[in-house]
Design an enzyme around this catalytic site. Structure first.
Site, PDB file in Angstrom:
ATOM      1  CG  ASP A   7      -2.216  -0.784   0.967  1.00 20.77           C
ATOM      2  OD1 ASP A   7      -2.556  -1.019  -0.214  1.00 20.77           O
ATOM      3  OD2 ASP A   7      -2.876  -1.175   1.943  1.00 20.77           O
ATOM      4  CE  LYS A  60      -4.428   1.901   1.540  1.00 20.00           C
ATOM      5  NZ  LYS A  60      -4.887   1.206   2.766  1.00 20.00           N
ATOM      6  CG  HIS A 117      -2.367  -5.273  -3.148  1.00 20.80           C
ATOM      7  ND1 HIS A 117      -1.777  -4.180  -3.765  1.00 20.80           N
ATOM      8  CD2 HIS A 117      -3.095  -4.764  -2.122  1.00 20.80           C
ATOM      9  CE1 HIS A 117      -2.130  -3.077  -3.132  1.00 20.80           C
ATOM     10  NE2 HIS A 117      -2.934  -3.400  -2.134  1.00 20.80           N
ATOM     11  CG  HIS A 118      -6.537  -3.597  -4.171  1.00 20.49           C
ATOM     12  ND1 HIS A 118      -7.397  -4.013  -3.169  1.00 20.49           N
ATOM     13  CD2 HIS A 118      -5.672  -2.726  -3.599  1.00 20.49           C
ATOM     14  CE1 HIS A 118      -7.061  -3.387  -2.038  1.00 20.49           C
ATOM     15  NE2 HIS A 118      -6.019  -2.616  -2.266  1.00 20.49           N
TER      16      HIS A 118
END
Length: 401
Positions: free
Chosen positions: A247, A250, A301-302
């Protein structure tokens, strides 16, 4: 009529002839040269020493100067063990810079105090019978003692080590000292890289009011799942080091969106989704395997097994296995942890979701391994609790980003 069964003692083995010895040395030298993880180098060296002199057990001990201890992860059949630098026979050999050669631990008088503090005490705990022993210190390129080989119990008919065995183990120790210095340096560099990666990953999580333990748990989950899927230890370790960066993108998402407690607008949701692309572009230029893998994990990963994920709508095995593994590790931890915009889900509810999403959101093979490894997963969850000291209670809907 049934034949009467007799349990026979295994036949004693024989010493290697010169050709067999050379084959063992060359085989292990090639494996050691290609091994990158310190634990694997140690294991290979212990196996090489054991096979060269036909012993039952062989352990490579390393000297930890900072802690004034000797440690090993290569006592066959045992986990990592640590002892004071001066303890036992190996401590004696290292501190006195002396090779030790014993025919029978229980009748030897010269080293009896060190045996009682080491091998014989272990025998009492394990039921193992130590007889013949050899310990050979080894050095780095500067001539400093950095550890020792310890061999236990000769497996030939004599049950005793010979002067030739000591010569062979000394040869192995000399090679070990040179090879381990390189492996230790590589290990130190990789540990530094890992620390930097975890720190950067924690920065990204802290901005969205998540804890640094989230990235630790995801890393550990990913490692267990990778091994369960049959990936090599090297691949699993690489994923473990890379996954904390999943992440990282972000960091470029505004606080007002990351920390918003209510429902996101469509525009805000699109901004959140873009963290995958941002993370990928931050990392993709690196030539380091860890950061290349981290770029892949951040990007994929999404993605979803059925092709409805983001950012590229990849389907099935188009998604890199690292992305498929991190997906289930990340979702499991996100659902089971309390966030600013939601409460934690109960474990049963998460497991039901995973069953329903098998073949939809998640790779079926990864889901199957997840359930098989669930006890290990839960142990990791309880080991790396959130920083406020409460365990994730594993309870409302998750906001999918």
């Amino acid at each position: 009529m049934e034949h009467e069964r007799f349990d026979l003692e295994p036949l004693p083995r024989r010493d290697l002839d010169p050709q067999e010895l050379l084959r063992v040395i060359f085989d292990y030298a090639a494996k050691i040269a290609s091994a990158r993880i310190l634990e694997h180098v140690l294991l290979l060296m212990a196996d090489m020493g054991r096979d060269m002199i036909v012993s039952d057990r062989c352990t490579v001990w390393l000297l930890d100067v900072n802690k004034n201890e000797l440690w090993s992860k290569v006592a066959h059949g045992l986990d990592e063990i640590r002892i004071p630098k001066t303890a036992g026979l190996v401590g004696y050999a290292v501190t006195h810079d002396k090779a030790v050669f014993i025919d029978d631990a229980y009748t030897n008088e010269e080293y009896q105090p060190y045996l009682l503090n080491g091998a014989l005490l272990t025998d009492q705990q394990t039921g193992y019978r130590t007889k013949a022993l050899m310990v050979i210190p080894f050095r780095n390129n500067q001539g400093e003692i950095i550890g020792a080989y310890q061999a236990i119990n000769k497996m030939t008919a004599t049950e005793q080590f010979s002067a030739k065995d000591m010569e062979y183990l000394t040869l192995a120790a000399s090679y070990a000292g040179k090879s381990l210095e390189s492996a230790l340096l590589t290990n130190e560099i990789e540990e530094t890289q890992k620390e930097i990666i975890f720190t950067i990953g924690e920065i990204g999580e802290c901005r969205s009011k998540e804890t640094g333990n989230h990235v630790k748990r995801v890393a550990e989950y990913s490692y267990v799942l990778a091994l369960g899927l049959g990936l090599s230890h090297e691949e699993a370790a690489l994923l473990k080091m890379a996954s904390p960066m999943h992440d990282i993108g972000k960091m470029a998402i505004p606080d007002a969106i990351l920390m918003k407690p209510g429902k996101l607008t469509e525009e805000e949701f699109n901004r959140i989704q873009n963290h995958t692309v941002i993370g990928y572009h931050l990392l993709k230029a690196s030539k380091r395997p860890i950061l290349q893998s981290a770029a892949t994990v951040a990007y994929e990963h999404h993605e979803k097994w059925n092709g409805t994920g983001y950012p590229r709508g990849l389907r099935g095995e188009e998604i890199h296995i690292f992305g498929r593994i991190t997906a289930i590790a990340d979702v499991f931890d996100a659902l089971g942890s309390e966030r600013v915009y939601k409460k934690a889900w109960e474990l049963d509810r998460i497991l039901e979701l995973f069953k329903a999403e098998r073949g939809e959101h998640f790779d079926p093979a990864v889901v199957d391994v997840f359930f098989h490894k669930l006890p290990d997963i839960l142990q990791i969850r309880d080991t790396y609790v959130d920083t406020h000291g409460e365990k994730p209670s594993l309870k409302t809907k998750k906001r999918r980003h």
